[in-house]
Write a protein that holds these residues in place. Structure first.
Motif, PDB file in Angstrom:
ATOM      1  N   VAL A 271       1.948  34.034 -88.257  1.00 27.12           N
ATOM      2  CA  VAL A 271       3.812  34.400 -87.785  1.00 27.12           C
ATOM      3  C   VAL A 271       3.312  35.648 -87.682  1.00 27.12           C
ATOM      4  O   VAL A 271       3.581  36.292 -88.185  1.00 27.12           O
ATOM      5  CB  VAL A 271       4.453  32.794 -87.474  1.00 27.12           C
ATOM      6  N   ASN A 272       3.379  36.101 -86.000  1.00 29.38           N
ATOM      7  CA  ASN A 272       3.858  37.684 -86.064  1.00 29.38           C
ATOM      8  C   ASN A 272       4.922  37.662 -85.599  1.00 29.38           C
ATOM      9  O   ASN A 272       5.709  37.601 -85.578  1.00 29.38           O
ATOM     10  CB  ASN A 272       2.797  38.028 -84.751  1.00 29.38           C
ATOM     11  N   ASN A 273       5.504  39.527 -86.347  1.00 28.43           N
ATOM     12  CA  ASN A 273       6.495  39.387 -86.696  1.00 28.43           C
ATOM     13  C   ASN A 273       7.770  39.397 -85.516  1.00 28.43           C
ATOM     14  O   ASN A 273       8.381  39.342 -84.895  1.00 28.43           O
ATOM     15  CB  ASN A 273       6.873  40.797 -87.177  1.00 28.43           C
ATOM     16  N   THR A 274       6.911  40.162 -84.344  1.00 28.73           N
ATOM     17  CA  THR A 274       7.111  39.949 -82.686  1.00 28.73           C
ATOM     18  C   THR A 274       7.604  38.499 -82.338  1.00 28.73           C
ATOM     19  O   THR A 274       8.168  38.420 -80.998  1.00 28.73           O
ATOM     20  CB  THR A 274       6.155  40.589 -81.753  1.00 28.73           C
ATOM     21  N   ASN A 275       7.648  37.221 -82.975  1.00 32.02           N
ATOM     22  CA  ASN A 275       7.655  36.114 -82.072  1.00 32.02           C
ATOM     23  C   ASN A 275       8.673  35.116 -82.408  1.00 32.02           C
ATOM     24  O   ASN A 275       9.369  34.791 -84.003  1.00 32.02           O
ATOM     25  CB  ASN A 275       6.439  34.930 -83.091  1.00 32.02           C
ATOM     26  N   PRO A 276       9.157  34.774 -81.189  1.00 30.02           N
ATOM     27  CA  PRO A 276      10.543  34.588 -81.452  1.00 30.02           C
ATOM     28  C   PRO A 276      10.786  33.332 -82.084  1.00 30.02           C
ATOM     29  O   PRO A 276      11.902  32.922 -82.291  1.00 30.02           O
ATOM     30  CB  PRO A 276      11.021  34.254 -79.573  1.00 30.02           C
ATOM     31  N   ALA A 277      10.030  32.841 -81.883  1.00 30.32           N
ATOM     32  CA  ALA A 277       9.470  31.016 -82.724  1.00 30.32           C
ATOM     33  C   ALA A 277      10.273  30.740 -84.434  1.00 30.32           C
ATOM     34  O   ALA A 277      10.294  30.141 -85.078  1.00 30.32           O
ATOM     35  CB  ALA A 277       8.122  30.333 -82.870  1.00 30.32           C
TER      36      ALA A 277
END
Ligand code: MLT
Ligand code: MN
Ligand code: ZN
Length: 304
Positions: A271-277
């Motif tokens: 999961v990328n650090n920009t992912n709001p999930a």
């Protein structure tokens, strides 16, 4: 009797969460210690086989920290005696191979990878620190089962692209093709009679991939971005998720839609650090959970 434990050592994409230089809205919460987000290290699993032996699935730049955080991976007492016997790689991306360098120091080890990944490693002299009298590099043939510590594994090509550092200087104008050429593979493990599939890099969910995922019991799937244009929304870059080799969760053709019919336990990894999930209670996280998915955390254990 083989155990069947899968430990998520690192659940974040390349850069980790928070990323060292990032002030995006999601990283900002992590830097501020907001309890709605948990820090995460870079993409890697440990899979337990016979006699307490483990394979790492991908070797992240955080491998040393991940081993320290996981007692089952500590050395067993004798000199040069790690329970980690093998490493299986899904691609040659920086976040999946740099940890090999941590695994030097004369430990006997077998590294399994498809041809494209092996040639990327062979082309880089830094991996020569893994001396050939200790470390055996073995080619994985796609579709052909192999065994590690009594665990049967089959690799199959996932739609993907070459690693970022091999894209070439014209990539800004001519993006690398998305292909099923073995640059990215997914791995299916047989664990205690259950099928566990790990696919941390998938550019597109086509019919061939769907049929590979049919009937799996546990799916650890590419959760890099929620929105395809998430990097642009966050103001940190112009590349889409798909351009980076990662199908988004949301939208037409996204994983939430395309994988909605699977009966498997479904867990987003990488999961990328920009992912709001990543933010517990966020609308994106609630959407993911309502669709039956979990978002992996470091240290999570799965016993299928
Ligand atoms: C990716 O998953 O897209 C890569 O890890 C990107 C990178 O190499 O930083
Ligand atoms: Mn990655
Ligand atoms: Zn960030």
């Amino acid at each position: 009797m083989a155990s069947r434990r899968v430990i998520v050592l690192g659940s974040a994409a390349g850069g980790g969460f928070p990323q060292w230089n990032c002030g995006c809205a999601v990283c900002a919460l992590a830097w501020a210690g907001d309890p709605r987000v948990k820090k995460r290290t870079q993409s890697s699993l440990a899979v337990e086989g016979e006699n307490g032996a483990f394979m790492l699935v991908n070797a992240s730049p955080d491998a040393r920290e991940q081993i320290m955080a996981t007692p089952a991976l500590h050395p067993r007492g004798a000199l040069r005696d790690s329970p980690i016997s093998d490493v299986v790689l899904t691609n040659a991306d920086v976040d999946h191979v740099i940890g090999l360098v941590h695994l030097r120091e004369r430990q006997k080890l077998t590294v399994h990878a498809a041809q494209a990944t092996l040639s990327a490693l062979r082309a880089n002299p830094v991996f020569g620190v893994l001396s050939p009298d200790c470390v055996d590099f073995r080619e994985i043939e796609l579709g052909k089962p192999f065994e590690v510590n009594g665990v049967r594994i089959v690799a199959f090509a996932a739609p993907g692209k070459v690693p970022l550092y091999l894209e070439g200087k014209d990539a800004a104008f001519v993006p690398p093709p998305i292909a099923r050429d073995g640059s990215a593979v997914a791995l299916a493990f047989s664990l205690g009679g259950k099928r566990v599939v790990h696919a941390p890099g998938v550019a597109e969910i086509d019919e061939a991939l769907l049929s590979e995922l049919e009937g799996c019991d546990v799916l650890l799937f590419d959760g890099t971005v929620f929105h395809d244009d998430e990097m642009a929304r966050a103001g940190v870059g112009a590349k889409t998720g798909r351009r980076m080799g990662h199908v988004p969760m949301e939208g037409e053709g996204g994983s939430l839609q395309r994988l909605a019919g699977l009966k498997a336990q479904r867990i987003y990894v990488h999961v990328n650090n920009t992912n709001p999930a990543l933010i517990e209670g966020s609308p994106e996280r609630l959407r993911v959970e309502a669709a039956g998915w979990e978002v992996a955390e470091d240290g999570m254990e799965i016993t299928p």
